[in-house]
Design a protein around this motif. Structure first.
Motif, PDB file in Angstrom:
ATOM      1  N   THR A   1     -16.157  -5.260  -2.801  1.00  0.00           N
ATOM      2  CA  THR A   1     -15.638  -3.919  -3.030  1.00  0.00           C
ATOM      3  C   THR A   1     -16.815  -2.961  -2.975  1.00  0.00           C
ATOM      4  N   GLY A   2     -16.799  -2.060  -2.008  1.00  0.00           N
ATOM      5  CA  GLY A   2     -17.868  -1.084  -1.858  1.00  0.00           C
ATOM      6  C   GLY A   2     -17.929  -0.125  -3.030  1.00  0.00           C
ATOM      7  N   GLY A   3     -19.108   0.367  -3.287  1.00  0.00           N
ATOM      8  CA  GLY A   3     -19.348   1.244  -4.427  1.00  0.00           C
ATOM      9  C   GLY A   3     -18.681   2.606  -4.347  1.00  0.00           C
ATOM     10  N   LYS A   4     -18.172   2.980  -3.176  1.00  0.00           N
ATOM     11  CA  LYS A   4     -17.523   4.290  -3.035  1.00  0.00           C
ATOM     12  C   LYS A   4     -16.009   4.172  -2.848  1.00  0.00           C
ATOM     13  N   CYS A   5     -15.444   2.985  -3.128  1.00  0.00           N
ATOM     14  CA  CYS A   5     -13.986   2.846  -3.118  1.00  0.00           C
ATOM     15  C   CYS A   5     -13.423   3.595  -4.320  1.00  0.00           C
ATOM     16  N   PHE A   6     -12.199   4.095  -4.188  1.00  0.00           N
ATOM     17  CA  PHE A   6     -11.592   4.884  -5.254  1.00  0.00           C
ATOM     18  C   PHE A   6     -11.114   3.996  -6.397  1.00  0.00           C
ATOM     19  N   ASP A   7     -11.310   4.471  -7.642  1.00  0.00           N
ATOM     20  CA  ASP A   7     -10.911   3.746  -8.842  1.00  0.00           C
ATOM     21  C   ASP A   7      -9.390   3.729  -8.994  1.00  0.00           C
ATOM     22  N   TRP A   8      -8.868   2.734  -9.696  1.00  0.00           N
ATOM     23  CA  TRP A   8      -9.523   1.509 -10.037  1.00  0.00           C
ATOM     24  C   TRP A   8      -9.636   0.633  -8.807  1.00  0.00           C
ATOM     25  N   CYS A   9     -10.801  -0.018  -8.700  1.00  0.00           N
ATOM     26  CA  CYS A   9     -11.008  -0.913  -7.568  1.00  0.00           C
ATOM     27  C   CYS A   9     -11.757  -2.151  -8.042  1.00  0.00           C
ATOM     28  N   GLY A  10     -11.483  -3.292  -7.418  1.00  0.00           N
ATOM     29  CA  GLY A  10     -12.163  -4.521  -7.773  1.00  0.00           C
ATOM     30  C   GLY A  10     -11.364  -5.716  -7.313  1.00  0.00           C
ATOM     31  N   SER A  11     -11.814  -6.897  -7.760  1.00  0.00           N
ATOM     32  CA  SER A  11     -11.155  -8.129  -7.340  1.00  0.00           C
ATOM     33  C   SER A  11     -11.239  -9.182  -8.425  1.00  0.00           C
TER      34      SER A  11
ATOM     35  N   GLY B   1       0.664  -1.308  -9.677  1.00  0.00           N
ATOM     36  CA  GLY B   1       0.316  -1.347  -8.260  1.00  0.00           C
ATOM     37  C   GLY B   1      -0.592  -0.219  -7.825  1.00  0.00           C
ATOM     38  N   ASP B   2      -0.381   0.245  -6.617  1.00  0.00           N
ATOM     39  CA  ASP B   2      -1.084   1.407  -6.070  1.00  0.00           C
ATOM     40  C   ASP B   2      -0.597   2.609  -6.867  1.00  0.00           C
ATOM     41  N   ARG B   3      -1.500   3.296  -7.527  1.00  0.00           N
ATOM     42  CA  ARG B   3      -1.069   4.355  -8.449  1.00  0.00           C
ATOM     43  C   ARG B   3      -0.388   5.527  -7.752  1.00  0.00           C
ATOM     44  N   ARG B   4      -0.472   5.610  -6.435  1.00  0.00           N
ATOM     45  CA  ARG B   4       0.170   6.692  -5.697  1.00  0.00           C
ATOM     46  C   ARG B   4       1.584   6.343  -5.264  1.00  0.00           C
ATOM     47  N   GLY B   5       1.961   5.056  -5.357  1.00  0.00           N
ATOM     48  CA  GLY B   5       3.313   4.655  -4.979  1.00  0.00           C
ATOM     49  C   GLY B   5       3.323   3.556  -3.937  1.00  0.00           C
ATOM     50  N   GLN B   6       4.494   3.350  -3.335  1.00  0.00           N
ATOM     51  CA  GLN B   6       4.710   2.284  -2.354  1.00  0.00           C
ATOM     52  C   GLN B   6       5.122   2.903  -1.024  1.00  0.00           C
TER      53      GLN B   6
ATOM     54  N   SER C   1       0.811  -1.213   0.000  1.00  0.00           N
ATOM     55  CA  SER C   1       0.000   0.000   0.000  1.00  0.00           C
ATOM     56  C   SER C   1       0.845   1.264   0.000  1.00  0.00           C
ATOM     57  N   LYS C   2       0.241   2.355  -0.428  1.00  0.00           N
ATOM     58  CA  LYS C   2       0.789   3.700  -0.246  1.00  0.00           C
ATOM     59  C   LYS C   2       0.080   4.292   0.971  1.00  0.00           C
ATOM     60  N   PHE C   3       0.165   3.570   2.047  1.00  0.00           N
ATOM     61  CA  PHE C   3      -0.436   3.943   3.320  1.00  0.00           C
ATOM     62  C   PHE C   3       0.395   3.240   4.383  1.00  0.00           C
ATOM     63  N   PRO C   4       0.741   3.885   5.476  1.00  0.00           N
ATOM     64  CA  PRO C   4       1.576   3.220   6.469  1.00  0.00           C
ATOM     65  C   PRO C   4       0.841   2.088   7.176  1.00  0.00           C
ATOM     66  N   ASN C   5       1.617   1.112   7.646  1.00  0.00           N
ATOM     67  CA  ASN C   5       1.127   0.072   8.539  1.00  0.00           C
ATOM     68  C   ASN C   5       0.221  -0.973   7.888  1.00  0.00           C
TER      69      ASN C   5
ATOM     70  N   ALA D   1      -3.444   1.258 -10.502  1.00  0.00           N
ATOM     71  CA  ALA D   1      -3.141   1.729 -11.854  1.00  0.00           C
ATOM     72  C   ALA D   1      -4.156   1.218 -12.870  1.00  0.00           C
ATOM     73  N   GLY D   2      -4.843   0.138 -12.558  1.00  0.00           N
ATOM     74  CA  GLY D   2      -5.866  -0.433 -13.437  1.00  0.00           C
ATOM     75  C   GLY D   2      -6.165  -1.864 -13.066  1.00  0.00           C
ATOM     76  N   SER D   3      -7.090  -2.463 -13.801  1.00  0.00           N
ATOM     77  CA  SER D   3      -7.496  -3.846 -13.523  1.00  0.00           C
ATOM     78  C   SER D   3      -6.354  -4.832 -13.740  1.00  0.00           C
ATOM     79  N   GLY D   4      -5.355  -4.442 -14.541  1.00  0.00           N
ATOM     80  CA  GLY D   4      -4.215  -5.310 -14.805  1.00  0.00           C
ATOM     81  C   GLY D   4      -3.450  -5.700 -13.549  1.00  0.00           C
ATOM     82  N   VAL D   5      -3.557  -4.885 -12.486  1.00  0.00           N
ATOM     83  CA  VAL D   5      -2.843  -5.191 -11.244  1.00  0.00           C
ATOM     84  C   VAL D   5      -3.376  -6.493 -10.644  1.00  0.00           C
ATOM     85  N   VAL D   6      -4.687  -6.570 -10.410  1.00  0.00           N
ATOM     86  CA  VAL D   6      -5.239  -7.788  -9.796  1.00  0.00           C
ATOM     87  C   VAL D   6      -5.274  -8.937 -10.793  1.00  0.00           C
ATOM     88  N   GLU D   7      -5.416  -8.643 -12.076  1.00  0.00           N
ATOM     89  CA  GLU D   7      -5.381  -9.703 -13.089  1.00  0.00           C
ATOM     90  C   GLU D   7      -4.012 -10.359 -13.128  1.00  0.00           C
ATOM     91  N   ALA D   8      -2.944  -9.564 -13.060  1.00  0.00           N
ATOM     92  CA  ALA D   8      -1.582 -10.109 -13.056  1.00  0.00           C
ATOM     93  C   ALA D   8      -1.324 -10.908 -11.779  1.00  0.00           C
TER      94      ALA D   8
END
Length: 189
Positions: free
Chosen positions: A96-106, A155-160, A21-25, A120-127
């Motif tokens: 995945t809740g309807g108000k999660c930020f794009d791209w989101c899914g599983s 990955g996370d489009r904001r970074g690691q 994630s681009k979020f601590p912890n 970055a896109g659906s390719g992240v979870v597809e890969a």
């Protein structure tokens, strides 16, 4: 903000979660697992109560889908949540809740579910799904390989910033005194 994979190894019963994630912890707040029971990843606007509650539901006989439905049905902020669950039989469920930020899914497959938001896109979870399905090795190795494949797709489009890996096995910890076969957490890097 996060992508993860939750999985079961049918050859030995190992259960685990890998997350980045681009979020601590992320390695402390997202993965939960109990040997012989299941594994849960709770993310997006994370409800850390989903981990222990989800595992308790699985331990008491709920399927992954039933546990997921119970967790989200009583959560007034479920539209902001994302959850992946696998039980000790390898059955999966994801939300995945309807108000999660794009791209989101599983993407779900045999014995695993890969999910993410602010990607970055659906390719992240597809890969991640493709890599996990076709890789060999221990569950920990397969989870890390899948995570690396997701990062290679953006990955996370904001970074690691943080990551974690948790794999449990009955008596798998030091001296056989607990179930933590592998536990790695990078809080903030």
């Amino acid at each position: 903000m996060t992508f993860s994979i939750v999985a079961h190894d049918p050859t030995n019963g190992d259960l685990g979660v890998a997350v980045q994630s681009k979020f601590p912890n992320a390695g402390v707040s997202i993965p939960f697992a109990q040997a012989g029971v299941g594994a849960v990843a709770t993310q997006a606007y994370c409800n850390t109560g989903f981990g222990p509650r989800g595992l308790a539901l699985l331990k008491n006989g709920a399927t992954s889908q039933q546990a997921l439905e119970i967790l989200i049905s009583s959560d007034t902020e479920r539209d902001y949540r994302q959850v992946g669950i696998v039980d000790a039989q390898g059955r999966t469920a994801a939300f995945t809740g309807g108000k999660c930020f794009d791209w989101c899914g599983s993407v779900q497959g045999e014995g695993f579910t890969a999910q993410g938001n602010v990607l970055a896109g659906s390719g992240v979870v597809e890969a991640m799904a493709e890599t996990f399905s076709t890789s060999s090795g221990t569950l920990a190795e397969r989870l890390l390989t899948a995570l690396a494949a997701g990062q290679a797709q953006g990955g996370d489009r904001r970074g690691q910033q943080s990551a974690g890996l948790l794999v449990v096995r009955e008596g798998g910890g030091y001296g056989g005194h607990d179930d933590r076969l592998v536990e790695i957490s990078v809080y903030d890097h």
